[in-house]
Design a protein around this motif. Structure first.
Motif, PDB file in Angstrom:
ATOM      1  N   GLU A 206       0.820  -1.112  -0.012  1.00 57.97           N
ATOM      2  CA  GLU A 206      -0.020  -0.007   0.071  1.00 57.97           C
ATOM      3  C   GLU A 206       0.896   1.403   0.054  1.00 57.97           C
ATOM      4  O   GLU A 206       0.611   2.252  -0.723  1.00 57.97           O
ATOM      5  CB  GLU A 206      -1.026  -0.066   1.200  1.00 57.97           C
ATOM      6  N   SER A 208       3.898   1.488  -1.007  1.00 53.85           N
ATOM      7  CA  SER A 208       4.687   1.541  -2.368  1.00 53.85           C
ATOM      8  C   SER A 208       3.497   2.388  -3.364  1.00 53.85           C
ATOM      9  O   SER A 208       4.244   2.954  -4.353  1.00 53.85           O
ATOM     10  CB  SER A 208       4.986   0.297  -2.891  1.00 53.85           C
ATOM     11  N   ILE A 209       2.418   1.779  -3.445  1.00 57.12           N
ATOM     12  CA  ILE A 209       1.567   2.421  -4.323  1.00 57.12           C
ATOM     13  C   ILE A 209       1.271   4.067  -4.014  1.00 57.12           C
ATOM     14  O   ILE A 209       1.114   4.756  -5.013  1.00 57.12           O
ATOM     15  CB  ILE A 209       0.185   1.498  -4.386  1.00 57.12           C
ATOM     16  N   ASN A 210       1.185   4.444  -2.672  1.00 58.17           N
ATOM     17  CA  ASN A 210       1.352   5.709  -2.259  1.00 58.17           C
ATOM     18  C   ASN A 210       2.367   6.709  -2.911  1.00 58.17           C
ATOM     19  O   ASN A 210       1.966   7.748  -3.330  1.00 58.17           O
ATOM     20  CB  ASN A 210       1.047   6.093  -0.888  1.00 58.17           C
ATOM     21  N   THR A 212       4.079   6.001  -5.829  1.00 58.21           N
ATOM     22  CA  THR A 212       4.324   5.700  -7.358  1.00 58.21           C
ATOM     23  C   THR A 212       3.375   6.499  -8.159  1.00 58.21           C
ATOM     24  O   THR A 212       2.178   6.823  -7.661  1.00 58.21           O
ATOM     25  CB  THR A 212       3.927   4.273  -7.525  1.00 58.21           C
ATOM     26  N   ASP A 214       0.983   7.817 -11.030  1.00 56.46           N
ATOM     27  CA  ASP A 214      -0.120   7.261 -11.965  1.00 56.46           C
ATOM     28  C   ASP A 214       0.585   6.647 -13.146  1.00 56.46           C
ATOM     29  O   ASP A 214       1.219   7.241 -13.713  1.00 56.46           O
ATOM     30  CB  ASP A 214      -1.064   8.365 -12.245  1.00 56.46           C
ATOM     31  N   LEU A 218       5.196  -1.377 -10.263  1.00 60.07           N
ATOM     32  CA  LEU A 218       5.715  -1.894  -8.854  1.00 60.07           C
ATOM     33  C   LEU A 218       6.314  -3.059  -9.061  1.00 60.07           C
ATOM     34  O   LEU A 218       5.580  -3.947  -9.893  1.00 60.07           O
ATOM     35  CB  LEU A 218       4.712  -1.744  -7.869  1.00 60.07           C
ATOM     36  N   ILE A 239      -5.997  -3.795  -4.175  1.00 61.40           N
ATOM     37  CA  ILE A 239      -5.403  -4.051  -5.517  1.00 61.40           C
ATOM     38  C   ILE A 239      -6.495  -3.569  -6.555  1.00 61.40           C
ATOM     39  O   ILE A 239      -6.139  -2.988  -7.591  1.00 61.40           O
ATOM     40  CB  ILE A 239      -4.719  -5.191  -5.781  1.00 61.40           C
ATOM     41  N   HIS A 242      -6.861   0.281  -6.585  1.00 61.80           N
ATOM     42  CA  HIS A 242      -5.978   1.130  -6.863  1.00 61.80           C
ATOM     43  C   HIS A 242      -4.941   0.672  -7.996  1.00 61.80           C
ATOM     44  O   HIS A 242      -3.999   1.500  -8.423  1.00 61.80           O
ATOM     45  CB  HIS A 242      -4.986   1.259  -5.603  1.00 61.80           C
ATOM     46  N   ALA A 243      -4.772  -0.523  -8.387  1.00 62.37           N
ATOM     47  CA  ALA A 243      -3.733  -1.023  -9.450  1.00 62.37           C
ATOM     48  C   ALA A 243      -4.393  -1.992 -10.292  1.00 62.37           C
ATOM     49  O   ALA A 243      -5.373  -2.563 -10.109  1.00 62.37           O
ATOM     50  CB  ALA A 243      -2.455  -1.382  -8.641  1.00 62.37           C
ATOM     51  N   GLN A 269       0.666  -2.348 -11.633  1.00 63.02           N
ATOM     52  CA  GLN A 269       0.887  -1.054 -12.174  1.00 63.02           C
ATOM     53  C   GLN A 269      -0.196   0.100 -11.622  1.00 63.02           C
ATOM     54  O   GLN A 269      -1.376  -0.200 -11.362  1.00 63.02           O
ATOM     55  CB  GLN A 269       0.424  -0.732 -13.764  1.00 63.02           C
ATOM     56  N   LYS A 270       0.241   1.237 -11.093  1.00 57.43           N
ATOM     57  CA  LYS A 270      -0.897   1.978 -10.342  1.00 57.43           C
ATOM     58  C   LYS A 270      -1.971   2.587 -11.394  1.00 57.43           C
ATOM     59  O   LYS A 270      -1.422   3.140 -12.431  1.00 57.43           O
ATOM     60  CB  LYS A 270      -0.019   3.144  -9.547  1.00 57.43           C
TER      61      LYS A 270
END
Length: 309
Positions: A206, A208-210, A212, A214, A218, A239, A242-243, A269-270
């Motif tokens: 989570e 890491s997505i924050n 990254t 758009d 990852l 997921i 968000h991705a 991928q975000k």
């Protein structure tokens, strides 16, 4: 290979001497050697040694130091896995890398071996940031980055707390596996467990997505059972929101000492307004690394998937 052996030999000899003289761990002795090298107090340089020679020599010394110690969080990502992650970074950013650099974040950088393996593979094309809570590990990472002349900004802190870093084009991370002890921090996460302690590896995904951009990618080294645990339903939902899952690459059993330690490469991928979900998720297993024909077929499959995106 000769350069690596000579570099390792001198660094190891220095570390063992310091270990005995000052009654410290071998890993601390290795750090002393690296910092002395940087300060010009000793010179381990070898004519013709490449950045990879330096990284590998340090890696072998650090591995020896870790095996002699007993810290459970002192672990290193093996070269083979780092090179595979680097290969996928190169594939998914192929067009951009022709004309510009990309930014990469490793939120669990440790000694920097995964991040620096990727950076050496794509030499000159990456600007990186690493986060690590362990002081000894991050100092080894800082010294290794400087000795391999790679541009890495390092932050010593708990990566699951607020970070003072810009969102990156990509994240690479060998996910720390286990429970996260700071429940107050975990409460700020969507993936906070409804009962009991939260999984650190879920929270790292989570976070890491924050951090990254758009459409950014990852690349996680994750436990093979990531989507089979008691908290996996919550992870699936997160997921999906968000991705997009781009690929799940199972790694050969022969790479791991026992089944509980087996890992896969999970590529996300975000999501973003200007981006679309993949037509096809790549599901593949890396064959035994000694089987050259099977490996060639694996890379061909990846190439066909990439061309069909």
């Amino acid at each position: 290979m000769e350069n690596i052996e000579k570099l390792f030999g001198m660094l190891n000899e220095h570390a063992e001497k310091i270990e005995k003289e000052h009654n410290i761990t071998l890993l601390e002795g290795i750090l002393d050697g690296l910092e002395a090298w940087l300060d010009g107090e000793v010179d381990f340089s070898q004519d013709g040694a490449t950045k990879e020679d330096v990284r590998k020599a340090i890696q072998i010394a650090v591995l020896k130091g870790m095996r002699k110690g007993s810290q459970p969080n002192h672990q290193m990502t093996p070269d083979t896995l780092g090179l595979l992650v680097g290969y996928f970074v190169e594939q998914l950013f192929a067009e951009r890398l022709e004309t510009e650099k990309i930014s990469i974040l490793d939120p669990a950088v440790g000694t920097g071996n995964l991040l620096l393996t990727v950076m050496n593979l794509l030499d000159g094309k990456i600007e990186a940031t690493g986060v690590e809570v362990d002081e000894l590990l991050i100092r080894i990472a800082a010294a290794t980055a400087e000795l391999t002349e790679q541009p890495v900004s390092l932050f010593r802190q708990d990566a699951l707390q607020d970070l003072l870093v810009n969102p990156a084009d990509a994240v690479v991370c060998d996910l720390p596996v286990g429970y996260y002890p700071n429940e107050d921090v975990a409460l700020d996460y969507e993936l906070c467990a409804s009962e009991g302690m939260s999984y650190a590896h879920h929270l790292f995904i989570e976070q890491s997505i924050n951090y990254t951009k758009d459409g950014g990618y990852l690349f996680f080294l994750a436990p093979t059972h990531l989507f089979e645990s008691e908290q996996s339903k919550q992870l699936h939902k997160y997921i999906q929101k968000h991705a997009w899952i781009q690929a799940i690459i199972q790694l050969p059993d022969t790479m791991f000492a026992n089944k509980a330690l087996e890992k896969s490469i999970v590529i996300l991928q975000k999501q973003g307004k200007e981006f679309k979900a993949p037509k096809e998720v790549l599901l593949a297993k890396v064959p035994n690394m000694q089987n050259k024909q099977a490996l060639a077929m694996f890379f061909e499959k990846v190439k066909m998937w990439q061309e069909g995106k």
